[in-house]
Design a protein around this motif. Sequence first.
Motif, PDB file in Angstrom:
ATOM      1  N   MET A 146       2.158  -4.689  11.753  1.00 48.08           N
ATOM      2  CA  MET A 146       2.036  -3.498  10.925  1.00 48.08           C
ATOM      3  C   MET A 146       3.346  -2.725  10.838  1.00 48.08           C
ATOM      4  SD  MET A 146      -1.701  -2.224  12.272  1.00 48.08           S
ATOM      5  CE  MET A 146      -1.730  -0.758  11.212  1.00 48.08           C
ATOM      6  N   ILE A 147       4.064  -2.654  11.947  1.00 45.54           N
ATOM      7  CA  ILE A 147       5.350  -1.954  11.939  1.00 45.54           C
ATOM      8  C   ILE A 147       6.337  -2.665  11.021  1.00 45.54           C
ATOM      9  CG2 ILE A 147       7.377  -1.447  13.370  1.00 45.54           C
ATOM     10  CD1 ILE A 147       5.472  -0.636  15.608  1.00 45.54           C
ATOM     11  N   ASP A 148       6.288  -3.994  10.986  1.00 44.96           N
ATOM     12  CA  ASP A 148       7.157  -4.736  10.067  1.00 44.96           C
ATOM     13  C   ASP A 148       6.850  -4.355   8.611  1.00 44.96           C
ATOM     14  OD1 ASP A 148       8.380  -6.009  12.174  1.00 44.96           O
ATOM     15  OD2 ASP A 148       7.223  -7.868  11.995  1.00 44.96           O
ATOM     16  N   VAL A 149       5.560  -4.179   8.296  1.00 51.06           N
ATOM     17  CA  VAL A 149       5.168  -3.756   6.952  1.00 51.06           C
ATOM     18  C   VAL A 149       5.648  -2.339   6.687  1.00 51.06           C
ATOM     19  CG1 VAL A 149       3.204  -3.266   5.428  1.00 51.06           C
ATOM     20  CG2 VAL A 149       3.181  -5.300   6.880  1.00 51.06           C
ATOM     21  N   PHE A 150       5.484  -1.458   7.670  1.00 46.74           N
ATOM     22  CA  PHE A 150       5.934  -0.073   7.501  1.00 46.74           C
ATOM     23  C   PHE A 150       7.449  -0.006   7.299  1.00 46.74           C
ATOM     24  CE2 PHE A 150       7.771   3.824   9.136  1.00 46.74           C
ATOM     25  CZ  PHE A 150       7.057   4.784   8.437  1.00 46.74           C
ATOM     26  N   ASP A 151       8.192  -0.783   8.081  1.00 47.45           N
ATOM     27  CA  ASP A 151       9.658  -0.776   7.959  1.00 47.45           C
ATOM     28  C   ASP A 151      10.095  -1.160   6.550  1.00 47.45           C
ATOM     29  OD1 ASP A 151       9.940   0.013  10.584  1.00 47.45           O
ATOM     30  OD2 ASP A 151      10.369  -2.008  11.341  1.00 47.45           O
ATOM     31  N   GLU A 152       9.348  -2.054   5.928  1.00 47.36           N
ATOM     32  CA  GLU A 152       9.697  -2.499   4.580  1.00 47.36           C
ATOM     33  C   GLU A 152       9.263  -1.497   3.517  1.00 47.36           C
ATOM     34  OE1 GLU A 152       8.643  -6.125   1.429  1.00 47.36           O
ATOM     35  OE2 GLU A 152       7.935  -6.220   3.507  1.00 47.36           O
ATOM     36  N   GLN A 154       7.728   1.777   4.072  1.00 43.35           N
ATOM     37  CA  GLN A 154       7.844   3.201   4.417  1.00 43.35           C
ATOM     38  C   GLN A 154       6.656   4.026   3.928  1.00 43.35           C
ATOM     39  OE1 GLN A 154      10.701   4.952   6.267  1.00 43.35           O
ATOM     40  NE2 GLN A 154      10.414   2.853   6.976  1.00 43.35           N
ATOM     41  N   GLY A 155       5.467   3.489   4.136  1.00 39.79           N
ATOM     42  CA  GLY A 155       4.234   4.202   3.820  1.00 39.79           C
ATOM     43  C   GLY A 155       3.198   3.916   4.879  1.00 39.79           C
ATOM     44  N   SER A 156       2.182   4.764   4.974  1.00 43.34           N
ATOM     45  CA  SER A 156       1.129   4.573   5.965  1.00 43.34           C
ATOM     46  C   SER A 156       0.470   3.199   5.798  1.00 43.34           C
ATOM     47  CB  SER A 156       0.080   5.672   5.822  1.00 43.34           C
ATOM     48  OG  SER A 156       0.631   6.942   6.147  1.00 43.34           O
ATOM     49  N   VAL A 157       0.107   2.596   6.922  1.00 40.04           N
ATOM     50  CA  VAL A 157      -0.463   1.247   6.927  1.00 40.04           C
ATOM     51  C   VAL A 157      -1.770   1.276   7.722  1.00 40.04           C
ATOM     52  CG1 VAL A 157      -0.099  -1.186   7.473  1.00 40.04           C
ATOM     53  CG2 VAL A 157       1.865   0.268   6.873  1.00 40.04           C
ATOM     54  N   LEU A 158      -2.833   0.739   7.137  1.00 37.97           N
ATOM     55  CA  LEU A 158      -4.131   0.649   7.791  1.00 37.97           C
ATOM     56  C   LEU A 158      -4.452  -0.811   8.059  1.00 37.97           C
ATOM     57  CD1 LEU A 158      -6.108   3.005   5.345  1.00 37.97           C
ATOM     58  CD2 LEU A 158      -4.565   3.658   7.216  1.00 37.97           C
ATOM     59  N   ALA A 159      -4.795  -1.135   9.290  1.00 40.08           N
ATOM     60  CA  ALA A 159      -5.159  -2.517   9.612  1.00 40.08           C
ATOM     61  C   ALA A 159      -6.535  -2.832   9.047  1.00 40.08           C
ATOM     62  CB  ALA A 159      -5.152  -2.733  11.116  1.00 40.08           C
ATOM     63  N   THR A 160      -6.680  -4.019   8.476  1.00 42.40           N
ATOM     64  CA  THR A 160      -7.969  -4.434   7.937  1.00 42.40           C
ATOM     65  C   THR A 160      -8.295  -5.856   8.380  1.00 42.40           C
ATOM     66  OG1 THR A 160      -7.120  -5.397   5.868  1.00 42.40           O
ATOM     67  CG2 THR A 160      -7.562  -3.027   5.872  1.00 42.40           C
ATOM     68  N   GLN A 161      -9.567  -6.157   8.326  1.00 41.47           N
ATOM     69  CA  GLN A 161     -10.009  -7.540   8.498  1.00 41.47           C
ATOM     70  C   GLN A 161     -11.000  -7.858   7.393  1.00 41.47           C
ATOM     71  OE1 GLN A 161     -11.980  -8.021  12.276  1.00 41.47           O
ATOM     72  NE2 GLN A 161     -13.787  -6.881  11.651  1.00 41.47           N
ATOM     73  N   TYR A 246      -1.053   1.681   2.459  1.00 38.90           N
ATOM     74  CA  TYR A 246      -1.230   0.241   2.322  1.00 38.90           C
ATOM     75  C   TYR A 246      -2.268  -0.266   3.322  1.00 38.90           C
ATOM     76  CZ  TYR A 246       3.232   0.790  -0.070  1.00 38.90           C
ATOM     77  OH  TYR A 246       4.231   1.211  -0.913  1.00 38.90           O
ATOM     78  N   GLY A 247      -3.025  -1.250   2.907  1.00 35.50           N
ATOM     79  CA  GLY A 247      -3.893  -1.987   3.809  1.00 35.50           C
ATOM     80  C   GLY A 247      -3.190  -3.262   4.226  1.00 35.50           C
ATOM     81  N   TYR A 248      -3.392  -3.670   5.472  1.00 34.04           N
ATOM     82  CA  TYR A 248      -2.753  -4.895   5.946  1.00 34.04           C
ATOM     83  C   TYR A 248      -3.771  -5.748   6.699  1.00 34.04           C
ATOM     84  CZ  TYR A 248       0.138  -8.165   8.510  1.00 34.04           C
ATOM     85  OH  TYR A 248       0.673  -9.329   9.031  1.00 34.04           O
ATOM     86  N   THR A 249      -4.017  -6.948   6.195  1.00 37.59           N
ATOM     87  CA  THR A 249      -4.924  -7.887   6.849  1.00 37.59           C
ATOM     88  C   THR A 249      -4.135  -8.654   7.904  1.00 37.59           C
ATOM     89  OG1 THR A 249      -6.187  -8.112   4.791  1.00 37.59           O
ATOM     90  CG2 THR A 249      -6.564  -9.769   6.497  1.00 37.59           C
ATOM     91  N   PHE A 250      -4.324  -8.262   9.150  1.00 34.29           N
ATOM     92  CA  PHE A 250      -3.503  -8.801  10.242  1.00 34.29           C
ATOM     93  C   PHE A 250      -3.899 -10.241  10.575  1.00 34.29           C
ATOM     94  CE2 PHE A 250      -7.225  -6.875  12.128  1.00 34.29           C
ATOM     95  CZ  PHE A 250      -7.622  -7.792  13.093  1.00 34.29           C
TER      96      PHE A 250
END
Length: 290
Positions: A146-152, A154-161, A246-250
């Motif tokens: 998730m931090i890698d996504v945020f670094d790219e 620069q917006g809030s990131v929510l983990a999803t499944q 952003y949502g991120y499917t880990f």
Amino acid sequence: MNKKVRKAVFPAAGLGTRFLPATKAIPKEMLALVDKPIIQYGVEEALAAGVEQIIIVTGRGKSAIEDHFDVSFELEATLERRGKKELLAVTRNVSNLVELAYVRQKEARGLGHAVLMARDLVGDEPFAVILPDDVIDAPVPCLKQMIDVFDELQGSVLATQIVEGPAISAYGVLDGTPAKNPRVMNVKGMVEKPKPPDAPSKNAIIGRYILTPKIFELLERTPLGAGGELQLTDGIKTLLETEKVYGYTFDGIRHDAGDKFGMLKATVDFALKREDMGPQFREYLKSLVL
């Protein structure tokens, strides 16, 4: 200049009623998954992701959490005197893990309120929120992904499944559009515990968030929601009006250790992966007549 995620907030003031009577005197975050408290899995995940400071939001009856991560002089002296070098190393490793800070939530008023309690310790920078109940087994720590996504972005990131079928009704579900990265979603909104036909997607929110500091001022003026509590999702919905989310499917397996059945499954999975007990435990399971 892009800002980095250096701090992680752990809401840990809940009553843990689903595990009564065990949690009458023991914080649910201190329940053991094999031989390690569930909160320690989250702390270790945050450290592996590069987090520098852990902020734990505690409440009444949670002193065992502070004791666990503190130095235990009497225990260490006893182990050293008895020549228990391996156990001594394990004990010292816990107390030397990371810099920790604690803030008290005097009454359980919801996840949003717990996050708001950490405002002074977080300051004006992005931060992570980790719910200790969600233990995630992943080749790359979920928070690091998730931090890698945020670094790219620069917006809030929510983990999803991805959740299929009727089970989606137990989650907050994201509404949005796909981004360039197939695991990332541009969030437009979210629906709390929808009926399966009404779910806007299969992307269910789970207990990992990276949030910008803007969330604090929004939570301060967010009305109380369900159960008279301050809901973090309500604050995030307002955040969507001014910032990208952003949502991120880990990539990994999430275990719901806040649920009795989920805790049992997690215990089996983690025990089987252990080099010191996995083979013996596997043979035991094979011997069971089910």
